[in-house]
Design a protein around this motif. Structure first.
Motif, PDB file in Angstrom:
ATOM      1  N   LEU A 172     -14.119  -3.311  -7.375  1.00  0.00           N
ATOM      2  CA  LEU A 172     -14.925  -3.658  -6.195  1.00  0.00           C
ATOM      3  C   LEU A 172     -15.875  -2.511  -5.851  1.00  0.00           C
ATOM      4  CD1 LEU A 172     -12.143  -5.384  -4.085  1.00  0.00           C
ATOM      5  CD2 LEU A 172     -14.285  -6.448  -4.795  1.00  0.00           C
ATOM      6  N   ARG A 173     -15.383  -1.284  -5.898  1.00  0.00           N
ATOM      7  CA  ARG A 173     -16.244  -0.133  -5.580  1.00  0.00           C
ATOM      8  C   ARG A 173     -17.410  -0.037  -6.553  1.00  0.00           C
ATOM      9  NH1 ARG A 173     -11.329   1.627  -3.549  1.00  0.00           N
ATOM     10  NH2 ARG A 173     -10.420   2.117  -5.543  1.00  0.00           N
ATOM     11  N   GLY A 202      -9.494  -2.463  -6.798  1.00  0.00           N
ATOM     12  CA  GLY A 202     -10.230  -1.621  -5.854  1.00  0.00           C
ATOM     13  C   GLY A 202     -11.363  -0.875  -6.554  1.00  0.00           C
ATOM     14  N   ARG A 247      -2.290  10.737   2.092  1.00  0.00           N
ATOM     15  CA  ARG A 247      -3.076  10.351   0.908  1.00  0.00           C
ATOM     16  C   ARG A 247      -4.536  10.741   1.107  1.00  0.00           C
ATOM     17  NH1 ARG A 247      -3.138   4.419  -1.903  1.00  0.00           N
ATOM     18  NH2 ARG A 247      -3.878   3.638   0.113  1.00  0.00           N
ATOM     19  N   LYS A 280       1.404   2.203  -6.992  1.00  0.00           N
ATOM     20  CA  LYS A 280       0.809   1.378  -8.070  1.00  0.00           C
ATOM     21  C   LYS A 280      -0.190   2.183  -8.892  1.00  0.00           C
ATOM     22  CE  LYS A 280      -0.872  -1.661  -5.202  1.00  0.00           C
ATOM     23  NZ  LYS A 280      -0.348  -1.144  -3.919  1.00  0.00           N
ATOM     24  N   ARG A 328      -0.645  -3.839   7.969  1.00  0.00           N
ATOM     25  CA  ARG A 328      -0.960  -3.980   6.537  1.00  0.00           C
ATOM     26  C   ARG A 328       0.284  -4.391   5.746  1.00  0.00           C
ATOM     27  NH1 ARG A 328      -3.420   1.115   3.882  1.00  0.00           N
ATOM     28  NH2 ARG A 328      -4.253  -0.261   2.307  1.00  0.00           N
ATOM     29  N   CYS A 335      -3.150 -10.582  -5.596  1.00  0.00           N
ATOM     30  CA  CYS A 335      -2.303 -10.281  -4.449  1.00  0.00           C
ATOM     31  C   CYS A 335      -2.130 -11.485  -3.546  1.00  0.00           C
ATOM     32  CB  CYS A 335      -2.767  -9.024  -3.728  1.00  0.00           C
ATOM     33  SG  CYS A 335      -4.320  -9.156  -2.953  1.00  0.00           S
ATOM     34  N   LEU A 346     -10.634  -5.871   5.856  1.00  0.00           N
ATOM     35  CA  LEU A 346     -10.108  -7.197   5.494  1.00  0.00           C
ATOM     36  C   LEU A 346     -10.014  -7.339   3.987  1.00  0.00           C
ATOM     37  CD1 LEU A 346     -12.337  -9.303   7.917  1.00  0.00           C
ATOM     38  CD2 LEU A 346      -9.934  -8.637   8.226  1.00  0.00           C
ATOM     39  N   MET A 347      -9.165  -8.262   3.579  1.00  0.00           N
ATOM     40  CA  MET A 347      -9.110  -8.568   2.146  1.00  0.00           C
ATOM     41  C   MET A 347     -10.334  -9.388   1.758  1.00  0.00           C
ATOM     42  SD  MET A 347      -5.165  -9.424   1.568  1.00  0.00           S
ATOM     43  CE  MET A 347      -5.412  -9.890  -0.115  1.00  0.00           C
ATOM     44  N   VAL A 348     -10.783  -9.188   0.559  1.00  0.00           N
ATOM     45  CA  VAL A 348     -11.909  -9.953   0.042  1.00  0.00           C
ATOM     46  C   VAL A 348     -11.386 -11.376  -0.247  1.00  0.00           C
ATOM     47  CG1 VAL A 348     -13.578 -10.080  -1.845  1.00  0.00           C
ATOM     48  CG2 VAL A 348     -12.888  -7.849  -0.915  1.00  0.00           C
ATOM     49  N   PRO A 392       0.838  -1.198   0.000  1.00  0.00           N
ATOM     50  CA  PRO A 392       0.000   0.000   0.000  1.00  0.00           C
ATOM     51  C   PRO A 392       0.876   1.252   0.000  1.00  0.00           C
ATOM     52  CG  PRO A 392      -0.636  -1.484   1.795  1.00  0.00           C
ATOM     53  CD  PRO A 392       0.573  -2.080   1.137  1.00  0.00           C
ATOM     54  N   GLY A 393       0.592   2.188  -0.878  1.00  0.00           N
ATOM     55  CA  GLY A 393       1.337   3.444  -0.918  1.00  0.00           C
ATOM     56  C   GLY A 393       2.572   3.400  -1.792  1.00  0.00           C
ATOM     57  N   GLN A 408      -4.862 -16.317  -6.088  1.00  0.00           N
ATOM     58  CA  GLN A 408      -5.326 -15.416  -7.160  1.00  0.00           C
ATOM     59  C   GLN A 408      -4.392 -15.502  -8.367  1.00  0.00           C
ATOM     60  OE1 GLN A 408      -5.872 -11.424  -5.593  1.00  0.00           O
ATOM     61  NE2 GLN A 408      -7.223 -12.125  -3.965  1.00  0.00           N
ATOM     62  N   ILE A 422     -14.465  -5.396   3.170  1.00  0.00           N
ATOM     63  CA  ILE A 422     -13.730  -4.130   3.018  1.00  0.00           C
ATOM     64  C   ILE A 422     -14.029  -3.200   4.197  1.00  0.00           C
ATOM     65  CG2 ILE A 422     -13.489  -2.070   1.564  1.00  0.00           C
ATOM     66  CD1 ILE A 422     -14.015  -3.925  -0.845  1.00  0.00           C
TER      67      ILE A 422
HETATM   68  N1  LIG Z   1      -6.772  -8.612  -5.028  1.00  0.00           N
HETATM   69  C1  LIG Z   1      -7.510  -8.391  -3.941  1.00  0.00           C
HETATM   70  N2  LIG Z   1      -7.792  -9.400  -3.073  1.00  0.00           N
HETATM   71  C2  LIG Z   1      -8.520  -9.217  -1.968  1.00  0.00           C
HETATM   72  N3  LIG Z   1      -9.055  -8.030  -1.627  1.00  0.00           N
HETATM   73  C3  LIG Z   1      -8.810  -6.976  -2.431  1.00  0.00           C
HETATM   74  C4  LIG Z   1      -8.023  -7.091  -3.623  1.00  0.00           C
HETATM   75  N4  LIG Z   1      -7.948  -5.873  -4.218  1.00  0.00           N
HETATM   76  C5  LIG Z   1      -8.649  -5.042  -3.440  1.00  0.00           C
HETATM   77  N5  LIG Z   1      -9.162  -5.689  -2.367  1.00  0.00           N
HETATM   78  C6  LIG Z   1      -9.999  -5.138  -1.288  1.00  0.00           C
HETATM   79  O1  LIG Z   1     -10.493  -3.872  -1.686  1.00  0.00           O
HETATM   80  C7  LIG Z   1     -10.019  -2.836  -0.811  1.00  0.00           C
HETATM   81  C8  LIG Z   1      -9.745  -1.575  -1.612  1.00  0.00           C
HETATM   82  O2  LIG Z   1      -8.704  -1.849  -2.547  1.00  0.00           O
HETATM   83  P1  LIG Z   1      -7.765  -0.703  -3.112  1.00  0.00           P
HETATM   84  O3  LIG Z   1      -6.743  -1.366  -3.953  1.00  0.00           O
HETATM   85  O4  LIG Z   1      -8.548   0.395  -3.687  1.00  0.00           O
HETATM   86  O5  LIG Z   1      -7.181  -0.007  -1.822  1.00  0.00           O
HETATM   87  P2  LIG Z   1      -6.109  -0.237  -0.740  1.00  0.00           P
HETATM   88  O6  LIG Z   1      -6.342  -1.398   0.171  1.00  0.00           O
HETATM   89  O7  LIG Z   1      -6.061   1.111  -0.080  1.00  0.00           O
HETATM   90  O8  LIG Z   1      -4.794  -0.581  -1.526  1.00  0.00           O
HETATM   91  P3  LIG Z   1      -3.559   0.318  -1.755  1.00  0.00           P
HETATM   92  O9  LIG Z   1      -3.334   1.045  -0.473  1.00  0.00           O
HETATM   93  O10 LIG Z   1      -2.508  -0.670  -2.108  1.00  0.00           O
HETATM   94  O11 LIG Z   1      -3.906   1.270  -2.854  1.00  0.00           O
HETATM   95  C9  LIG Z   1      -8.807  -3.461  -0.131  1.00  0.00           C
HETATM   96  O12 LIG Z   1      -8.529  -2.862   1.117  1.00  0.00           O
HETATM   97  C10 LIG Z   1      -9.230  -4.926  -0.004  1.00  0.00           C
HETATM   98  O13 LIG Z   1     -10.133  -5.080   1.090  1.00  0.00           O
END
Ligand SMILES: Nc1ncnc2c1ncn2[C@@H]1O[C@H](COP(=O)(O)OP(=O)(O)OP(=O)(O)O)[C@@H](O)[C@H]1O
Ligand SMILES: Nc1nc2c(ncn2[C@@H]2O[C@H](COP(=O)(O)OP(=O)(O)O)[C@@H](O)[C@H]2O)c(=O)[nH]1
Length: 228
Positions: A40-41, A37, A126, A18, A170, A92, A62-64, A14-15, A96, A58
């Motif tokens: 998903l949104r 991301g 950010r 990318k 994280r 990630c 948590l990760m999906v 993260p950060g 996957q 989210i």
């Molecule tokens: N490949 C993935 N597998 C599982 N969950 C994911 C994946 N990509 C995104 N997510 C979920 O969606 C959320 C938002 O993703 P997004 O990439 O926008 O933001 P992020 O977590 O702030 O990542 P980053 O800080 O690296 O930009 C993540 O926090 C996670 O819960």
């Protein structure tokens, strides 16, 4: 028109930049920037079954789960038979990556290696436009009007999990899940690792690498295209 389709993935904690670098690549080389991301949104906003499920994870930071991600993303990638793309945020996990592997052959993987202190400074600064996923940083790429998205004028927000207290966990989690993915792509000979503290210094190296593989295009053709 590109002679051959090009499929790439960008990885990093993260950060690490990318999203920022993906936008530059999309602009310069005409690849579609696909973001897990953003995708998903979009699903959450459209209230799809998978979107409703993903939201429950989210919201808790948590990760999906892998099976939800792959069920959502792979069919979309399969539809993109005539597009070159760059995927940001997926895969990630090793599960996957293996699922993606069964769908398409990647040409290249970019992995960003950025020191912890730099990540901490960037993320605590950010600001995000939640509806579009557009990202700002008060020093590096500030919005035109403070606290407002450049295009919509809507308010920007900060994520709690971008704050230093949440970041250590994280990053540890990223390291654990990303290592086998990086090893997999290394063994396939498609991994390119970039280290540094400034995106503007890393960018020329990424630009040169991609220039040897895909033709660049006029900057006026800029596009950021979410998944269909
Ligand atoms: N490949 C993935 N597998 C599982 N969950 C994911 C994946 N990509 C995104 N997510 C979920 O969606 C959320 C938002 O993703 P997004 O990439 O926008 O933001 P992020 O977590 O702030 O990542 P980053 O800080 O690296 O930009 C993540 O926090 C996670 O819960
Ligand atoms: N100060 C500084 N900020 C940067 C740099 N590169 C990216 N950023 C900012 O750092 C934050 C994280 O970048 P982002 O592209 O969202 O990273 P991601 O989480 O890997 O997608 C954002 O606020 C960016 O605007 C840089 O070289 N210097």
């Amino acid at each position: 028109m590109m002679a051959k389709l090009f499929r790439a993935v960008i990885m990093g904690p993260p950060g690490s930049g990318k999203g920022t670098i993906s936008e530059r690549i999309a602009q310069r080389f005409g690849l579609k920037h696909l973001s897990s991301g953003d995708f998903l949104r979009e699903n959450i906003a459209a209230n799809t079954e998978a979107g409703v499920l993903a939201k429950t994870y989210i919201e808790r930071g948590l990760m999906v789960p892998d099976h939800v991600m792959t069920r959502l993303l792979l069919p979309r990638l399969e539809e993109m038979t005539c597009h070159s793309w760059l995927m940001d945020g997926f895969p990630c996990t090793l599960a996957q990556a293996k699922a993606l592997n069964s769908t398409c052959d990647l040409d290249l993987v970019i992995s960003l290696n950025i020191p912890y202190e730099t990540l901490k400074d960037r993320l605590s600064d950010r600001w995000i436009h939640p509806a579009s996923g557009r990202v700002y940083n008060m020093g590096f790429n500030p919005p035109r009007v403070q606290g407002r998205d450049d295009l919509s004028g809507e308010p920007l927000i900060q994520h709690d999990d971008d704050q230093p207290e949440a970041l250590v966990a994280r990053l540890r989690h990223y390291k654990d899940v990303a290592k086998p993915v990086i090893d997999l792509y290394k063994s396939k000979g498609i991994l390119h690792m970039f280290s540094g503290t400034e995106t503007d210094r890393i960018w020329p190296y990424i630009n040169s690498l991609l220039s040897t593989k895909i033709p660049s295009r006029p900057e006026t053709d800029t596009q950021h295209i979410p998944l269909p």
